[in-house]
Design an enzyme around this catalytic site. Structure first.
Site, mmCIF file in Angstrom:
data_model
loop_
_atom_site.group_PDB
_atom_site.id
_atom_site.type_symbol
_atom_site.label_atom_id
_atom_site.label_comp_id
_atom_site.label_asym_id
_atom_site.label_seq_id
_atom_site.Cartn_x
_atom_site.Cartn_y
_atom_site.Cartn_z
ATOM 1 N N CYS A 34 0.857 -1.189 0.000
ATOM 2 C CA CYS A 34 0.000 0.000 0.000
ATOM 3 C C CYS A 34 0.890 1.234 0.000
ATOM 4 O O CYS A 34 2.103 1.151 0.154
ATOM 5 C CB CYS A 34 -0.894 0.039 1.234
ATOM 6 S SG CYS A 34 -1.990 -1.381 1.414
ATOM 7 N N SER A 352 10.964 -2.583 -15.763
ATOM 8 C CA SER A 352 11.517 -2.886 -14.446
ATOM 9 C C SER A 352 12.998 -3.213 -14.472
ATOM 10 O O SER A 352 13.710 -2.959 -13.507
ATOM 11 C CB SER A 352 10.745 -4.048 -13.816
ATOM 12 O OG SER A 352 10.762 -5.174 -14.661
ATOM 13 N N ASP A 415 14.463 -7.724 -13.549
ATOM 14 C CA ASP A 415 14.729 -7.417 -12.144
ATOM 15 C C ASP A 415 14.521 -8.623 -11.243
ATOM 16 O O ASP A 415 15.153 -8.743 -10.197
ATOM 17 C CB ASP A 415 13.874 -6.233 -11.663
ATOM 18 C CG ASP A 415 12.381 -6.519 -11.722
ATOM 19 O OD1 ASP A 415 11.993 -7.566 -12.267
ATOM 20 O OD2 ASP A 415 11.595 -5.690 -11.222
ATOM 21 N N CYS A 512 12.723 -13.036 2.044
ATOM 22 C CA CYS A 512 12.206 -13.710 0.847
ATOM 23 C C CYS A 512 13.322 -14.359 0.038
ATOM 24 O O CYS A 512 13.071 -15.222 -0.801
ATOM 25 C CB CYS A 512 11.422 -12.723 -0.017
ATOM 26 S SG CYS A 512 12.365 -11.277 -0.550
#
Length: 523
Positions: A34, A352, A415, A512
């Site tokens: 967000c 990207s 990317d 991650c």
């Protein structure tokens, strides 16, 4: 226009947004979290600054962080019994018209653009969330995801408080509605002169270690809050006179102050970047200026999401006093050192991978050439293709600049590779256009683990790096070779030009990539 017409229009906007969001998710396998934005005018009120318009433009600059819903809430000041609010499902350009912006009168306000990480994609979950408390209205906008939301929800429900939404943001608001308690967690501290908002915010921050950046509005104040790990970005800007020129930001008169998830929209609203909100910091903004009311102590090391640098942030945003674009170029340079290739030209998957491709080209001495032309006006559902056309699905998104490709050995920079379901069709398109070799280089390490801190990364099973090693993936997508940037190389690129405000607080969340989540968390 009748109610049914309005409902139909809202539903059509929501469908259009879901198409655009799905298109981007299909391309990357990642979805954003967000964006939050706040603005307050300095000096005499009512202000001459169009606060609602400033916030709207700020949200437009943050649209890449969420496309499902958006909202703005404004306040006219201390005597205002209510906030002026407009929010709903859809893109900002569809939601906010001249008419409804005029209705958002105010001297201060907060805004939000959303992609759901917790809570369904429904109107009820649109932010800012507004609450009528015993002390007047309060508004909250949140970027992130509370890692201990289950325990917080049980605590709220245990007090007999009903929850209207299933989003984390309501838990934050409900926590702020409670008075602060003593250090031992016992009885509440009396608030003799009205609510002690900084103390209430401190109480919440001690309950929730991460992940959040918040803007909180009461009648005549805004609070900007960042969790003690600094996991999600938040920065401060100054609205300056239009004729300020190249005057240093600290020397320019403040006509107002803004807070944003990213600095990329500041120049377009006549603001200048000042600094980042520090991890654990609570900043209070009033018509008289801003001040730090507290900085909570956290871990020795920050856990700023490294994928903000890699993918999520806009290239012209500033983190740690360096522009994201320059860091991405540096990652391309580092990739060229780690994974060199005998080739004729370098190019990127637009847009990207472009900054990293320029860095790779500079470091390797190869020429950067555009080979893919992106079609910006193709919807995801404009046609139900046959099986043959579905297999060529990438062709509706990209065209190949064949004159730049014929007979060339190409290094193609992206990317990230997440699910691995789009790089293969891109390679086929380039080969069909005449490339003799296609070598894929990825400007980030393999994604191997999910994120529970505000980024919707696919499950462990969906991540292609958990199924195939680079050699196996290259064979599957028909690349001549495929290599990733190392974790060490990515961190080196990030550190190359950074200048953290507090050198003692530095560090990144690479969960991650490595599975090493911030401390004090169990998954």
């Amino acid at each position: 226009m009748g109610k049914n017409d309005n409902d139909n229009k809202q539903q059509s906007v929501a469908r259009a947004v879901s198409v655009e969001s799905a298109e981007r998710e299909e391309r990357t396998g990642l979805t954003h979290e967000c964006g939050v934005f706040a603005a307050i005018a300095c000096g005499d009120w009512p202000t001459q600054i169009d606060i609602a318009h400033v916030i709207c433009l700020g949200l437009v600059a943050l649209q890449h962080r969420g496309q499902e819903s958006a909202g703005i809430a404004t306040s006219e000041g201390n005597c205002s019994p209510n906030f002026n609010v407009h929010k709903g499902m859809g893109m900002i350009s569809n939601l906010f018209t001249d008419a409804n912006i005029k209705n958002l009168k105010g001297n201060l306000g907060i805004g939000h653009t959303r992609y759901s990480t917790s809570g369904a994609s429904e109107v009820v979950n649109c932010q800012p969330l507004i609450y009528k408390t015993a002390h007047g209205p309060m508004g909250v906008a949140h970027n992130g995801e509370l890692v201990n939301s289950d325990s917080l929800r049980k605590e709220v429900l245990g007090r007999g408080v009903g929850l209207v939404t299933d989003s984390d943001s309501e838990l934050i608001a409900q926590s702020l509605c409670r008075p602060p308690v003593k250090e031992d967690g016992g009885e509440e501290i009396p608030e003799l002169n009205g609510p002690d908002w900084p103390a209430r915010i401190r109480r919440f921050m001690k309950l929730a270690p991460l992940s959040y950046s918040l803007v909180i509005m009461i009648k005549d104040k805004i609070y900007a809050v960042r969790d003690v790990y600094g996991n999600r970005p938040l920065c401060l800007g100054k609205i300056v006179p239009l004729n300020v020129g190249n005057l240093k930001v600290e020397e320019a008169k403040a006509e107002g102050w803004v807070v944003s998830s990213e600095s990329c929209g500041f120049l377009s609203i006549g603001a200048r970047y000042v600094r980042e909100v520090e991890p654990g910091e609570i900043i209070e903004l009033t018509r008289h200026g801003h001040r730090t009311v507290d900085v909570l102590r956290g871990p020795k090391s920050m856990a700023f999401c490294i994928f903000e640098y890699v993918y999520f942030a806009r290239g012209d945003s500033i983190f740690e006093r360096q522009m994201v674009y320059s860091m991405r170029m540096q990652s391309g340079r580092q990739l060229a050192r780690e994974a060199p290739c005998k080739a004729d030209i370098v190019s990127s998957v637009p847009e990207s991978g472009t900054a990293a491709a320029h860095g790779y080209a500079k470091e390797s001495g190869l020429e950067f050439v555009e080979v893919l032309c992106k079609n910006r006006y193709v919807g995801r559902t404009f046609i139900q293709p046959s099986t043959r056309l579905r297999q060529l699905g990438v062709a509706k998104k990209f065209g190949a600049l064949s004159e730049n490709l014929v007979g060339k050995r190409l290094v193609l920079i992206d990317d990230s590779i997440v699910r691995g379901n789009t790089i293969g069709p891109i390679i086929k398109l380039l080969r069909d256009a005449g490339a003799s070799e296609v070598h894929v280089r990825v400007a980030s390490p393999p994604l191997c683990y999910p994120c529970n801190m505000g980024i919707n990364i696919p499950t462990h099973e969906e991540l292609i790096a958990n199924k195939l090693n680079p050699e196996e993936l290259a064979k599957q997508v028909r690349a001549d070779s495929l290599e990733y940037l190392s974790v060490e190389g990515l961190i080196k690129a990030v550190k190359h030009n950074r200048q953290p405000m507090d050198p003692s607080k530095k560090g990144y969340c690479t969960a991650c990539l490595t599975g090493e989540y911030p401390t004090q968390l169990s998954w």
